[in-house]
Design a protein around this motif. Structure first.
Motif, PDB file in Angstrom:
ATOM      1  N   ALA A  31       0.747  -1.215  -0.012  1.00  0.00           N
ATOM      2  CA  ALA A  31      -0.086   0.041  -0.046  1.00  0.00           C
ATOM      3  C   ALA A  31       0.840   1.305  -0.019  1.00  0.00           C
ATOM      4  O   ALA A  31       0.625   2.112  -0.606  1.00  0.00           O
ATOM      5  CB  ALA A  31      -0.744  -0.140   1.237  1.00  0.00           C
ATOM      6  N   ASP A  32       1.985   1.207   0.708  1.00  0.00           N
ATOM      7  CA  ASP A  32       2.703   2.271   0.690  1.00  0.00           C
ATOM      8  C   ASP A  32       3.434   2.518  -0.487  1.00  0.00           C
ATOM      9  O   ASP A  32       3.621   3.636  -1.081  1.00  0.00           O
ATOM     10  CB  ASP A  32       4.134   2.067   1.677  1.00  0.00           C
ATOM     11  N   VAL A  33       4.019   1.796  -1.152  1.00  0.00           N
ATOM     12  CA  VAL A  33       4.430   1.730  -2.570  1.00  0.00           C
ATOM     13  C   VAL A  33       3.473   2.395  -3.650  1.00  0.00           C
ATOM     14  O   VAL A  33       3.997   3.266  -4.273  1.00  0.00           O
ATOM     15  CB  VAL A  33       5.031   0.488  -3.157  1.00  0.00           C
ATOM     16  N   LEU A  34       2.399   1.778  -3.445  1.00  0.00           N
ATOM     17  CA  LEU A  34       1.191   2.344  -4.404  1.00  0.00           C
ATOM     18  C   LEU A  34       0.830   3.821  -4.104  1.00  0.00           C
ATOM     19  O   LEU A  34       0.567   4.632  -5.206  1.00  0.00           O
ATOM     20  CB  LEU A  34      -0.179   1.396  -4.049  1.00  0.00           C
ATOM     21  N   GLN A  35       0.963   4.090  -2.917  1.00  0.00           N
ATOM     22  CA  GLN A  35       0.677   5.440  -2.463  1.00  0.00           C
ATOM     23  C   GLN A  35       1.916   6.372  -2.861  1.00  0.00           C
ATOM     24  O   GLN A  35       1.739   7.532  -3.535  1.00  0.00           O
ATOM     25  CB  GLN A  35       0.265   5.519  -0.916  1.00  0.00           C
ATOM     26  N   GLU A  87       3.538  10.427  -6.848  1.00  0.00           N
ATOM     27  CA  GLU A  87       4.376  10.602  -7.939  1.00  0.00           C
ATOM     28  C   GLU A  87       3.946  11.209  -9.108  1.00  0.00           C
ATOM     29  O   GLU A  87       4.211  11.901  -9.905  1.00  0.00           O
ATOM     30  CB  GLU A  87       5.881   9.641  -7.911  1.00  0.00           C
ATOM     31  N   ALA A  88       2.898  10.225  -9.442  1.00  0.00           N
ATOM     32  CA  ALA A  88       2.219  10.725 -10.774  1.00  0.00           C
ATOM     33  C   ALA A  88       1.604  11.955 -10.564  1.00  0.00           C
ATOM     34  O   ALA A  88       1.475  12.699 -11.624  1.00  0.00           O
ATOM     35  CB  ALA A  88       1.244   9.557 -10.914  1.00  0.00           C
ATOM     36  N   ARG A  89       0.945  12.180  -9.490  1.00  0.00           N
ATOM     37  CA  ARG A  89       0.053  13.430  -9.268  1.00  0.00           C
ATOM     38  C   ARG A  89       0.954  14.840  -9.397  1.00  0.00           C
ATOM     39  O   ARG A  89       0.759  15.666 -10.019  1.00  0.00           O
ATOM     40  CB  ARG A  89      -0.693  13.690  -8.127  1.00  0.00           C
ATOM     41  N   HIS A  90       2.182  14.580  -8.800  1.00  0.00           N
ATOM     42  CA  HIS A  90       3.263  15.661  -8.599  1.00  0.00           C
ATOM     43  C   HIS A  90       3.538  15.803 -10.207  1.00  0.00           C
ATOM     44  O   HIS A  90       3.805  16.936 -10.752  1.00  0.00           O
ATOM     45  CB  HIS A  90       4.298  15.080  -7.764  1.00  0.00           C
ATOM     46  N   SER A  91       4.032  14.560 -10.885  1.00  0.00           N
ATOM     47  CA  SER A  91       4.611  14.814 -12.206  1.00  0.00           C
ATOM     48  C   SER A  91       3.474  15.418 -13.141  1.00  0.00           C
ATOM     49  O   SER A  91       3.967  16.301 -14.247  1.00  0.00           O
ATOM     50  CB  SER A  91       5.056  13.461 -12.870  1.00  0.00           C
ATOM     51  N   ALA A  92       2.192  15.103 -13.050  1.00  0.00           N
ATOM     52  CA  ALA A  92       1.099  15.654 -13.865  1.00  0.00           C
ATOM     53  C   ALA A  92       1.235  17.362 -13.621  1.00  0.00           C
ATOM     54  O   ALA A  92       0.833  18.090 -14.423  1.00  0.00           O
ATOM     55  CB  ALA A  92      -0.227  15.091 -13.611  1.00  0.00           C
TER      56      ALA A  92
END
Length: 171
Positions: free
Chosen positions: A28-32, A37-42
């Motif tokens: 769960a931590d990895v997925l979070q 990271e995806a939100r930040h990159s977007a």
């Protein structure tokens, strides 16, 4: 051969449940982290700033085959690492049977260990052979062979230390 008591079985089950709980939380931590990271990159891509994560996604889109090969190699390395961890756990759980353990093959293709047994007998080897038998049934054994060689303590001096790496045995 010793038969496990109900108390020992419950303790073993509790330990397995705790292990599962820990692994699920780590997953769960990895997925979070990936989601963050995806939100930040977007957000940064809107300002024309490309992160390492965004570059990875771009590389995957531009050359999916190379990305797939890279992902496969990474996954295979992960499986190799996990199996090594599982084998080290087997060794630690059975440290009462073992004098020392040596990794004798430097190949990434095969995990080959010499297990120096305190009591060199069928019963001492059986726990390791049972693991190997179960491992053979997984199908992983064709991709990552695991070989255990057994030695009695009196022959341990014959191990070529310049070609072997000692593995920590203590529980």
């Amino acid at each position: 051969m010793k038969t496990a008591t109900k108390s020992e079985n419950k303790q073993s089950l509790d330990m397995k449940t705790q292990q599962l709980h820990t692994i699920l939380n780590q997953f769960a931590d990895v997925l979070q982290n990936v989601s963050g990271e995806a939100r930040h990159s977007a957000q940064l891509i809107e300002s024309n700033i490309t992160t390492a994560f965004a570059r990875q996604v771009q590389e995957t889109l531009s050359d999916p085959l190379a990305a797939m090969v890279k992902t496969y190699a990474s996954a295979e390395e992960g499986v190799r690492s996990m199996m090594y961890t599982v084998v080290r756990g087997l060794i630690k759980r059975n440290s009462h049977l073992i004098s020392s353990v040596w990794k004798i093959n430097d190949s990434e293709a095969t995990l080959e260990l010499v297990i120096v047994l305190k009591d060199y007998n069928l019963q001492s080897r059986s726990v390791f052979n049972e693991f190997l038998t179960s491992y053979e049934c997984t199908g992983l054994s064709s991709r990552l062979p695991i070989v255990f060689r057994y030695l009695p303590e009196r022959l341990a001096s014959g191990i070529q230390h310049d070609k072997a790496v000692k593995i920590e045995v203590a529980a």
